[in-house]
Design a protein around this motif. Sequence first.
Motif, PDB file in Angstrom:
ATOM      1  N   THR A  77       0.835  -1.204   0.000  1.00  0.00           N
ATOM      2  CA  THR A  77       0.000   0.000   0.000  1.00  0.00           C
ATOM      3  C   THR A  77       0.866   1.249   0.000  1.00  0.00           C
ATOM      4  O   THR A  77       2.095   1.188   0.155  1.00  0.00           O
ATOM      5  CB  THR A  77      -0.911   0.030   1.247  1.00  0.00           C
ATOM      6  N   THR A  78       0.206   2.397  -0.103  1.00  0.00           N
ATOM      7  CA  THR A  78       0.924   3.673  -0.040  1.00  0.00           C
ATOM      8  C   THR A  78       1.492   3.918   1.350  1.00  0.00           C
ATOM      9  O   THR A  78       2.350   4.792   1.525  1.00  0.00           O
ATOM     10  CB  THR A  78      -0.009   4.841  -0.400  1.00  0.00           C
ATOM     11  N   GLU A  79       1.045   3.148   2.340  1.00  0.00           N
ATOM     12  CA  GLU A  79       1.509   3.345   3.710  1.00  0.00           C
ATOM     13  C   GLU A  79       2.771   2.546   4.033  1.00  0.00           C
ATOM     14  O   GLU A  79       3.423   2.798   5.046  1.00  0.00           O
ATOM     15  CB  GLU A  79       0.399   2.966   4.698  1.00  0.00           C
ATOM     16  N   ASN A  80       3.094   1.554   3.171  1.00  0.00           N
ATOM     17  CA  ASN A  80       4.296   0.771   3.491  1.00  0.00           C
ATOM     18  C   ASN A  80       5.364   0.776   2.401  1.00  0.00           C
ATOM     19  O   ASN A  80       6.416   0.166   2.560  1.00  0.00           O
ATOM     20  CB  ASN A  80       3.935  -0.673   3.892  1.00  0.00           C
ATOM     21  N   SER A 115      -5.978   4.595 -15.733  1.00  0.00           N
ATOM     22  CA  SER A 115      -5.388   3.252 -15.684  1.00  0.00           C
ATOM     23  C   SER A 115      -5.729   2.561 -14.373  1.00  0.00           C
ATOM     24  O   SER A 115      -5.981   3.203 -13.350  1.00  0.00           O
ATOM     25  CB  SER A 115      -3.873   3.337 -15.857  1.00  0.00           C
ATOM     26  N   ASP A 116      -5.714   1.227 -14.392  1.00  0.00           N
ATOM     27  CA  ASP A 116      -5.961   0.443 -13.194  1.00  0.00           C
ATOM     28  C   ASP A 116      -4.888  -0.625 -13.042  1.00  0.00           C
ATOM     29  O   ASP A 116      -3.938  -0.680 -13.828  1.00  0.00           O
ATOM     30  CB  ASP A 116      -7.366  -0.185 -13.228  1.00  0.00           C
ATOM     31  N   PRO A 144      -5.670   9.774  -7.714  1.00  0.00           N
ATOM     32  CA  PRO A 144      -6.392   9.027  -6.682  1.00  0.00           C
ATOM     33  C   PRO A 144      -7.067   7.767  -7.230  1.00  0.00           C
ATOM     34  O   PRO A 144      -7.097   6.727  -6.557  1.00  0.00           O
ATOM     35  CB  PRO A 144      -7.423  10.038  -6.179  1.00  0.00           C
ATOM     36  N   GLY A 145      -7.585   7.863  -8.470  1.00  0.00           N
ATOM     37  CA  GLY A 145      -8.208   6.688  -9.077  1.00  0.00           C
ATOM     38  C   GLY A 145      -7.209   5.587  -9.366  1.00  0.00           C
ATOM     39  O   GLY A 145      -7.506   4.400  -9.184  1.00  0.00           O
TER      40      GLY A 145
END
Length: 550
Positions: free
Chosen positions: A78-81, A319-320, A397-398
Motif C-alpha cells: 500500500t501507499t503506507e508501506n 489506468s488500473d 487518486p483513481g
Amino acid sequence: MSKNYIQLDVKDNIIVAITALSKGTVVTIAGKQIVLQQDIKQKHKFALHDFNPTDKIFMYGVLIGKATTTIKAGSAITTENIKHTSSDFANKKEEFVWSAPDISKFKNKTFNGYHRKDGKVGTANYWLVIPLTFCENRNIDVLEAALTEKLGYQTKKDFAVDTDALIKQYKSGASKDAILNTPIITTHEEMAKNRVFTNVDGIKFLKHNGGCGGIRQDSETLCKLLAGYICNPNVAGATILSLGCQNAQISMLQDAILSIDPITTKPVHYLEQQRSLSERKFIEEAVKHTFLGLIEANKITRKPAPLSKLVLGLECGGSDGFSGISANPALGYASDLLVALGGSPVLAEFPELNGVEQEIINRCVTEEDSKKFYNLMRAYAAAAVAVGSGFENNPSPGNIKDGLITDAMKSAGAAKKGGTSPVVSVLDYTEQVTKPGLNLLCTPGNDVESTTGLVGSGCNVVVFTTGLGTPTGNPVAPVLKMSSNTSLYQRMQDIIDINAGTVISGEDTIETMGEKILEHIIKVASGELASKAVIHGNNDFIPWKRGVSL
C-alpha cells in the motif's frame, strides 16, 4: 491468465491479485507457499517475502519502490508501506536485438484511406476552423452554429431529434395520433447519409485559450501544434481566424506549416478581423471560404493504402491494476506488428516512462536519440522538482485506489504500450513523425494534452487504453478506447470500443488480443467502423504550454 494471482516477472517480489483474495488463503509461487496476512483487493499486490525498511521492491522486473516499514510476506502493498523509487539511468549501455512478430496474417492487407499529395494517407477527411487567439473563440462558435447542423455534421450526440417534423404536423392540423406516430429520431448513421458533402467526415473547430499573453514561446509552440494539425493526413484544409494584434501571427503559422511541408498544396484560408469591414463581413467571408474548401475536400475519395501508412498514437488514461497486464501489453504487441509492417506507432507521456528509461535508451537505434531521450527526461524531472512536485505525484487518486500506488509501478505498465521494437526516433513536443518504426514523443501524462500532441505530430489513429473508463476523443484522429477489464467494458460499452479483459479471463493471449486490436484499427481506418469517441463527438483539444503537467 485465469489464475487468482500472478507473478509478472521472475525478478518480481510482489504478486498481483487477479481476483480478490481472502486473509488466510495459501498461495504458491515458484514452489514457495505464502499465507495471506489480510484480505487483498482485486488488482492490488501482496509481498512475496518479508521486507525490511528501504528494501527494494520490483514489479514487471523493474524497481518500482522501496519499503518504508517492515512488511511480512502475504501482506498488502500500500501507499503506507512503500514509497516511489525508480532506477537511475545513463546513456546507452548495450546493443539491442529485436525479434519481429509473425506478420503473415497482415502482410497483404490494406486500409481504405484518403491519399494526400505529400504521400501521407488519412483515415478521415476533415476541414478545420482554427482561431489564432482565444479572442476569436466567439466567432468560432458562430461559425460552428452556422455550418455544422445545416451541412449534416451534428456529431455531439449519437442521434438527433427532429422537432421540425412535429411543428410541420401541427401547422398542417394533424391529429394527436398522427403526431404521436410521426418519426422524429435520426440515428448517427442516418445523419451521415444526409450530409451535403458525403466524402467529408466533418468540420472541426479547434478552440483554445492561447495565442496571446503568456510568453512568446507559448505562441510559437501553439503555431507549431496547429501546423501539425493542418498537415495531418486526416485534414483536407483549414480556415484560420486571426484578430490581428495577437502574439500568434499568421506569418508564424505559415512558417510552421512550411517547415513541415515545404511544398504544401493544402488550401488554407487566412482571415484577419482587424482588417475586416465589420464582424458580420468577417463571419460571412469565413463561412464562404469554408464552404468552398468543403467543395474541394469532397472531391477526395477513399482508396487502398498499405498498413505502413498508419501512424498509431499509443495512449492510456484512467489506468488500473490490470492496465499493464492486459490492455497495454496487447497494444504493445499490435505496435510490434505495425512496426514489422512498416508502420509508425508513437509512444508518448514521458512522466509515465519513469523507471524504464534505461530499457528505452538501450532500444534507441542511434546514440543521438538515446542522448535526446536522456536529456528530455532529466529536464522534465528537474522542472517538476523545481515547482515543488515530482514524477512520484503522477498517479491519480483513481490509479492508487485501483492498485497503481507508485509512479514507477504505473510507468512500467504504461510503457508496455510501446511493445518491444527498436526506437527509431525521439521527438520533442510538436516535432513530426517522419520515420517508420517506434517513435517516442515528449508529452505530459495528462490524457488530453498528450493525445492532442500525438495527433499534432502526425498520428492518424489513436488507441487509448483505460481501466477506469474515459470518454476522451480528438477532433482529427479517431480514438479507440480499450478496456483492461471486462467489468468496465460491460458497464461502459457506449464509450469503450475494444475489450482486453479477455486476456485476464484467459480467453485471449497477449498475441491474439494484439491481432484483434490491429484488425479493429484497420476497419476504423477504412471508415467501416466509427470509434465511440467519434460517434459521441468527443473533440477534446488541449495544447500543452510546456509547463509542468504530470
